[in-house]
Scaffold this active site. Structure first.
Site, mmCIF file in Angstrom:
data_model
loop_
_atom_site.group_PDB
_atom_site.id
_atom_site.type_symbol
_atom_site.label_atom_id
_atom_site.label_comp_id
_atom_site.label_asym_id
_atom_site.label_seq_id
_atom_site.Cartn_x
_atom_site.Cartn_y
_atom_site.Cartn_z
ATOM 1 N N ASP A 223 0.815 -1.210 0.000
ATOM 2 C CA ASP A 223 0.000 0.000 0.000
ATOM 3 C C ASP A 223 0.851 1.264 0.000
ATOM 4 O O ASP A 223 1.885 1.330 0.680
ATOM 5 C CB ASP A 223 -0.891 -0.025 1.249
ATOM 6 C CG ASP A 223 -1.711 1.231 1.415
ATOM 7 O OD1 ASP A 223 -2.598 1.459 0.579
ATOM 8 O OD2 ASP A 223 -1.476 1.988 2.385
ATOM 9 N N GLU A 296 1.430 -0.428 -5.070
ATOM 10 C CA GLU A 296 0.493 0.649 -5.383
ATOM 11 C C GLU A 296 1.229 1.980 -5.404
ATOM 12 O O GLU A 296 1.719 2.448 -4.376
ATOM 13 C CB GLU A 296 -0.624 0.716 -4.337
ATOM 14 C CG GLU A 296 -1.648 1.784 -4.667
ATOM 15 C CD GLU A 296 -2.373 2.338 -3.444
ATOM 16 O OE1 GLU A 296 -3.532 2.750 -3.601
ATOM 17 O OE2 GLU A 296 -1.771 2.394 -2.351
#
Length: 577
Positions: A223, A296
């Protein structure tokens, strides 16, 4: 886009030779599916999805041909950011279940040959994490686990050390009375940033990866990677202010500054390489199929390509390709689609694999962003281009954004704004419960109410109903997925073209095999196109293999390559005969 660039985009054909099948690992032509656990399936009637609900519905993933599913965070958390504020990185939050529930999920997934990928949040923890509590108390072992600064005193008033503004609005710095210092948080104040310039942090996070890999996870979606490092402090322990972005006038908004010192630092790439070394270590230790990293980052293309690796280090196998997700809008034409597809394929390092993403838990859904009549087209792009397809739960059946009022808004990114600005910031509309059937709460939960409202259209848009409609979004998705097993779609070259402003077409071909041509009419004009003029080595007759509900043709119908007629918003896959 200038006329010359459009002409080049139109005329430049891309031919990529993909690895032979023997060289392809499971992930190189895989179908990844993102599950947002709070909203997938509630097994215990509390209105919130959970691990046992995922286990109950894993067969559905098998039905639609999913190879691996990554789960948004299921770890212990006070839920200030719905799990992205992790308090214990090696345990399951009770709202989702227990470690035993997770182990049962892994066992069921193994039976179905579906790989479980976990969300890994390296940038920050919860302020309720034991590490932060100890760091705030000044314990020697943890003192530098987070980024601390005593601030600066201006006219007798203590202020944050820099002007940095967080993603969730306002200063990135919050004063901690106990430590008598500010701590950095690029997101919510309850999400203090870890300090990766302390080697102990790097090692403890590597151990987190090892823990879950040894449990049976097949990798991680990492993330918010660009935020992990900030520019190094100077000799006095201070950082520079970030420059203004004159296009934004709201001083609390993240875009008010240009984040040149708090994102995309070179050490971030090196950290991903270090995490990949852990993956390789566990691959050797445990054997079996490759384990993977998905990263990401909404970063410039030249930075994204570095995530793949370099001459001496392997990196992320799947740096998320958000080109289409972030840049295709309602008014985009075929030249724009073609340009963005070329951008990734033309710049990808040799030997690497492309991936295609049109939706996730942070962005407006395909049907709301591009129009419900382009859902099939988006799924065709994701599933017939070479490499890896990535689908966010519900996009396969055409779920759309759900209006959530200011009073019902729970997303912290929106709640920290105001009633006038929240709709621009809220992610709640794309996180609503999955629509399984026309039963109460769309078959998601037996609870009197659900954590977010169910879409009002759930009686029309749901898995149960769409299974019975030949040209539903769900059944078209399943046809496209089945087609991906064809050699040309698994291994073949690709040629991508815009045929005028309205039609996007690409051909997948492999010597000795049928070729497949995806043709999409993006807009509302009837189009007659000559595929002979843009693709070489195709037969004079072509066969319809997949059609959507805009088509007047049916599967197995024949057409001539030099005169393919497309209805408005029609999307089809043709094959050579």
């Amino acid at each position: 886009m200038g006329a010359l660039v459009r002409l080049l985009t139109l005329s430049c054909l891309l031919a990529l030779t993909l690895p032979t099948l023997a060289e392809v690992g499971w992930w190189k032509s895989a179908q990844f599916y993102q599950i947002y656990p709070r909203s997938f399936k509630d097994s215990d009637g509390d209105g919130v999805g959970d691990i046992n609900g995922i286990t109950q519905q894993l067969a559905y993933l098998k039905e639609i041909g999913i190879t691996a599913t990554w789960l948004s965070p299921i770890f212990t958390s006070p839920m200030a950011d719905f799990g992205y504020d992790v308090a214990n990185l090696t345990d399951i939050d009770p709202i989702f279940g227990t470690m035993e529930d997770f182990e049962r999920l892994l066992a069921r997934a193994k039976e179905l040959d579906i790989k479980i990928i976990l969300d890994f949040v390296p940038n920050h923890t919860s302020d309720e994490c034991d590490w932060f509590v100890r760091s705030a108390a000044g314990e020697e072992e943890y003192k530098d686990f987070y980024v601390w600064h005593t601030g600066k005193v201006v006219n007798g008033i203590r202020q944050p050390p820099t002007n940095w503004i967080g993603v969730f609005r306002g200063s990135m710095w919050t004063w901690h009375e106990g430590r008598q210092a500010y701590y950095l948080h690029q997101f919510h104040a309850k999400q203090p940033d870890l300090n990766y310039r302390d080697p102990k942090v790097v090692e403890v996070m590597k151990d987190v990866l090892r823990f879950w890999l040894r449990k049976g996870a097949f990798g991680f979606r990492i993330d918010a990677v660009p935020h992990v490092y900030e520019v190094p402090a100077d000799a006095d322990g201070n950082w520079p202010d970030e420059p203004r972005n004159e296009n934004t006038q709201d001083p609390e908004d993240y875009t008010y500054l240009q984040h040149i010192y708090t994102t995309d630092q070179p050490e971030t790439i090196e950290l991903v390489y270090a995490f990949r070394e852990v993956i390789q270590e566990i691959d050797q230790e445990l054997g079996g199929d490759d384990r993977v990293l998905l990263t990401e980052a909404y970063s410039p293309l030249n930075i994204l390509m570095q995530y793949y690796g370099n001459a001496t280090h392997l990196g992320s196998q799947i740096p998320f390709n958000f080109n289409l997700l972030a840049n295709i809008g309602f008014d985009s034409d075929a030249y724009h689609y073609s340009e963005l597809i070329h951008n990734w394929l033309d710049n990808m390092p040799e030997g690497q694999v492309a991936n295609w993403v049109f939706g996730n838990h942070d962005q407006s859904r395909i049907g709301s962003r591009l129009g419900a009549d382009r859902i099939d087209a988006a799924n065709m792009i994701v599933l017939t281009l070479p490499g890896i397809s990535i689908t966010y739960q519900g996009e396969e059946m055409g779920m759309t954004d759900v209006y959530i009022s200011w009073e019902d808004t729970v997303d912290p990114q929106a709640c920290q704004a105001n009633e006038e600005a929240f709709e621009r910031l809220t992610r709640d509309p794309v996180r609503t419960p999955f629509q399984w059937s026309d039963d109460k709460n769309a078959g998601f939960s037996d609870a009197p109410s659900t954590w977010l409202p169910v879409a009002q259209d759930y009686k029309l848009v749901n898995v149960k109903r769409e299974r019975g409609i030949a040209l539903s979004h769900l059944n078209i998705y399943k046809q496209l997925r089945a087609l991906r097993d064809e050699p040309a779609l698994r291994q073949g070259d690709v040629t991508v073209n815009a045929i005028g402003p309205n039609v996007l077409a690409f051909k997948r071909s492999l010597a000795g095999q049928k070729s497949y041509i995806t043709v999409i009419n993006i807009n509302d004009d009837v189009e007659s196109i000559n595929l002979d003029s843009v693709f070489t080595s195709i037969s004079s007759q072509l066969q319809y293999v997949v059609v959507n509900d805009k088509s007047v043709r049916r599967k197995n119908d024949l057409t001539f390559a030099n005169s393919v007629l497309l209805m408005p918003k029609e999307a089809v896959v043709l094959s050579t005969v």
